[in-house]
Design an enzyme around this catalytic site. Structure first.
Site, PDB file in Angstrom:
ATOM      1  N   LYS A 253       0.870  -1.183   0.000  1.00  0.00           N
ATOM      2  CA  LYS A 253       0.000   0.000   0.000  1.00  0.00           C
ATOM      3  C   LYS A 253       0.902   1.226   0.000  1.00  0.00           C
ATOM      4  O   LYS A 253       1.727   1.404   0.901  1.00  0.00           O
ATOM      5  CB  LYS A 253      -0.898   0.007   1.229  1.00  0.00           C
ATOM      6  N   ARG A 263     -10.681   9.961   1.868  1.00  0.00           N
ATOM      7  CA  ARG A 263     -10.533  10.675   3.148  1.00  0.00           C
ATOM      8  C   ARG A 263     -11.628  11.729   3.294  1.00  0.00           C
ATOM      9  O   ARG A 263     -12.064  12.034   4.403  1.00  0.00           O
ATOM     10  CB  ARG A 263      -9.128  11.261   3.267  1.00  0.00           C
ATOM     11  N   LYS A 283       1.253  10.056   5.425  1.00  0.00           N
ATOM     12  CA  LYS A 283       1.413   8.703   5.970  1.00  0.00           C
ATOM     13  C   LYS A 283       2.697   8.033   5.475  1.00  0.00           C
ATOM     14  O   LYS A 283       2.794   6.811   5.423  1.00  0.00           O
ATOM     15  CB  LYS A 283       0.180   7.866   5.611  1.00  0.00           C
ATOM     16  N   GLU A 299       7.785  -6.842   1.516  1.00  0.00           N
ATOM     17  CA  GLU A 299       6.492  -6.856   2.187  1.00  0.00           C
ATOM     18  C   GLU A 299       5.741  -8.157   1.898  1.00  0.00           C
ATOM     19  O   GLU A 299       5.103  -8.734   2.776  1.00  0.00           O
ATOM     20  CB  GLU A 299       5.639  -5.661   1.734  1.00  0.00           C
ATOM     21  N   LYS A 314      -2.200  -1.474  -3.788  1.00  0.00           N
ATOM     22  CA  LYS A 314      -3.046  -0.287  -3.743  1.00  0.00           C
ATOM     23  C   LYS A 314      -2.194   0.961  -3.874  1.00  0.00           C
ATOM     24  O   LYS A 314      -1.177   1.033  -3.181  1.00  0.00           O
ATOM     25  CB  LYS A 314      -3.773  -0.296  -2.393  1.00  0.00           C
ATOM     26  N   SER A 340     -10.255   5.500  -4.636  1.00  0.00           N
ATOM     27  CA  SER A 340     -11.197   6.616  -4.801  1.00  0.00           C
ATOM     28  C   SER A 340     -10.733   7.640  -5.835  1.00  0.00           C
ATOM     29  O   SER A 340     -11.535   8.135  -6.625  1.00  0.00           O
ATOM     30  CB  SER A 340     -11.416   7.282  -3.439  1.00  0.00           C
ATOM     31  N   TYR A 379     -15.184   0.967  -6.649  1.00  0.00           N
ATOM     32  CA  TYR A 379     -16.447   1.688  -6.464  1.00  0.00           C
ATOM     33  C   TYR A 379     -17.337   1.539  -7.687  1.00  0.00           C
ATOM     34  O   TYR A 379     -18.501   1.909  -7.663  1.00  0.00           O
ATOM     35  CB  TYR A 379     -16.151   3.165  -6.168  1.00  0.00           C
TER      36      TYR A 379
HETATM   37  C1  PBG Z   1      -7.516   3.445   5.672  1.00  0.00           C
HETATM   38  C2  PBG Z   1      -7.779   3.261   4.212  1.00  0.00           C
HETATM   39  C3  PBG Z   1      -7.589   4.209   3.190  1.00  0.00           C
HETATM   40  C4  PBG Z   1      -8.096   3.642   2.035  1.00  0.00           C
HETATM   41  C5  PBG Z   1      -8.554   2.365   2.362  1.00  0.00           C
HETATM   42  N1  PBG Z   1      -8.332   2.143   3.719  1.00  0.00           N
HETATM   43  C6  PBG Z   1      -7.092   5.591   3.223  1.00  0.00           C
HETATM   44  C7  PBG Z   1      -5.707   5.862   3.633  1.00  0.00           C
HETATM   45  O1  PBG Z   1      -4.869   4.981   3.751  1.00  0.00           O
HETATM   46  O2  PBG Z   1      -5.439   7.031   3.880  1.00  0.00           O
HETATM   47  C8  PBG Z   1      -8.144   4.323   0.691  1.00  0.00           C
HETATM   48  C9  PBG Z   1      -9.200   3.839  -0.246  1.00  0.00           C
HETATM   49  C10 PBG Z   1      -9.464   4.716  -1.410  1.00  0.00           C
HETATM   50  O3  PBG Z   1      -8.817   5.767  -1.625  1.00  0.00           O
HETATM   51  O4  PBG Z   1     -10.383   4.361  -2.156  1.00  0.00           O
HETATM   52  N2  PBG Z   1      -6.390   2.901   6.170  1.00  0.00           N
END
Ligand code: PBG
Length: 392
Positions: A253, A263, A283, A299, A314, A340, A379
């Site tokens: 990720k 968010r 992050k 990982e 991701k 998203s 989505y």
């Molecule tokens: C939370 C999480 C996130 C997403 C899925 N789980 C956001 C992040 O890591 O800040 C993102 C999903 C998306 O953007 O569709 N840990």
């Protein structure tokens, strides 16, 4: 003009030809005799001006295998099915209506209860039988240590129960991370100096995962990128008797700009810090650097050794090389999260008429499969399934 001259020129006007009718002498076939035009008469069925050439002597013509839709579909190397989709659902309980998410047109925070059931029923009617639950936690329940994450009666746990009660064969996935419940907006507990605490966070992730399993979750999905969380969650689940609950690990990720709309949906972005509590604005100390590829192998090896059942990459579209990497590194199923921001880009272009949405989306889904993904979190789960079923 003799053959020698033709070889030099590659082409020659032919006697009596119409101005635009040329005999093309294929350079590659220069040793073969030139084909002479049919007295300048245009060949039937091609536009005037189409050059007349000697056929290439090709043993391999890949286009033969693209001749018709029947044949193309017969030899297609991968297919997309609603069975591959995992549909993310945002749930809230601040009123009984669905709340649109501005940066994700067509996606709503669903009101807990009937609206959630209706939405999932619609997804199932198109063959989507897997969902992942994301709760919108009211601000007053958020704390720096995010205890709401493992409240047995939290919105997430109740939603899982609601779904399993209504649809026992639905595969319910969860998100394991503290950010929707953390007043600092991070996936882990933040120290005053601004460090995201690893091992302390894992203690709460384990409680969160167990509470989700108790609520009936089929697959828990740690998305926090803390070190060692897959093994710790596996042991915690097993200790509580949940040996049949799977772990889908967010293995690779990345610290991506494409999570912005998510968010917004959960109001879960990192919050500004204060003088005595420095809150990192991003992050990057736990999610991976988008520049890194080999690190994904590291990982993946850790997650596999710790007992992950599914590995995830991701975001999706900009990271297909990493999907392929995991596919080739491990025999585990691979999931990809079409996040998203990717959804928002496609919607925005489609709304302006700049892209054919259906074609662009189904192409993206196909490319995830081609790269090696078994599962696709998207989505577009319902819309894409309608298109796959032939709806306009
Ligand atoms: C939370 C999480 C996130 C997403 C899925 N789980 C956001 C992040 O890591 O800040 C993102 C999903 C998306 O953007 O569709 N840990």
């Amino acid at each position: 003009m003799n053959t020698q001259q033709l070889r030099g020129l590659g082409r020659a006007p032919c006697t009596g030809c119409h101005r635009r009718s040329l005999v093309i002498r294929n350079v590659a076939e220069a040793t073969r005799p030139a084909v002479v035009s049919t007295n300048g008469k245009a060949r039937a069925g091609v536009p005037e001006g189409t050059p007349i050439v000697t056929p290439q002597d090709l043993p391999s013509r890949p286009r033969r295998n693209r001749r018709s839709e029947t044949f193309r579909s017969a030899i297609r190397e991968c297919i997309v099915s609603p069975a591959n989709f995992i549909l993310p659902i945002f749930v809230h309980e601040e009123g009984s209506t669905n709340i649109p998410i501005a940066s994700m047109p067509g996606i709503f925070r669903l009101a807990y209860g009937k609206n959630v059931i209706d939405y999932v029923a619609e997804a199932r009617s198109y063959g989507v039988n897997q969902v992942v639950v994301f709760p919108k936690t009211p601000d007053h329940l958020k704390t720096p240590t995010a205890e709401e994450a493992f409240n047995p009666n939290g919105l997430s746990q109740r939603t899982i129960r609601l779904l399993k009660d209504n649809f026992p064969d639905l595969e319910v996935y969860t998100d394991v991370a503290l950010d929707p419940y953390n007043s600092d907006g991070h996936d882990g507990i933040v120290s005053d100096a601004g460090v995201i605490l690893n091992d302390e966070t894992i203690e709460y992730l384990c409680r969160q995962a167990v509470s989700q399993a108790q609520a009936g979750a089929d697959v828990v999905s740690p998305s926090d990128m803390m070190d060692g969380r897959v093994g710790a969650i596996r042991r915690a689940l097993d200790r509580e008797g949940f040996t049949n609950v799977s772990i889908m690990s967010y293995t690779a990720k990345y610290a991506s700009a494409y999570y912005g709309p998510f968010r917004d949906a959960l109001a879960s972005a990192p919050k500004p810090g204060q003088a005595h509590r420095r809150i990192p604005p991003n992050k990057k100390t736990y999610q991976m650097d988008p520049a890194n590829y080999r690190e994904a192998v590291r990982e993946a090896k850790a997650d596999e050794a710790e007992g992950a059942d599914i590995m995830m990459v991701k975001p999706g579209m900009p990271y297909l090389d990493v999907v392929r990497l995991l596919r080739e590194t491990s025999p585990l199923p691979v999931a990809v999260y079409h996040v998203s921001g990717e959804y928002a880009m496609l919607k925005a272009a489609a709304e302006r008429g700049w892209l054919n949405e259906k074609d662009a989306v189904l192409e993206a889904m196909t490319c995830f499969r081609r790269a090696g993904a078994d599962l696709i979190l998207t989505y577009y789960g319902i819309e894409a399934s309608k298109w796959l079923a032939g709806e306009k």
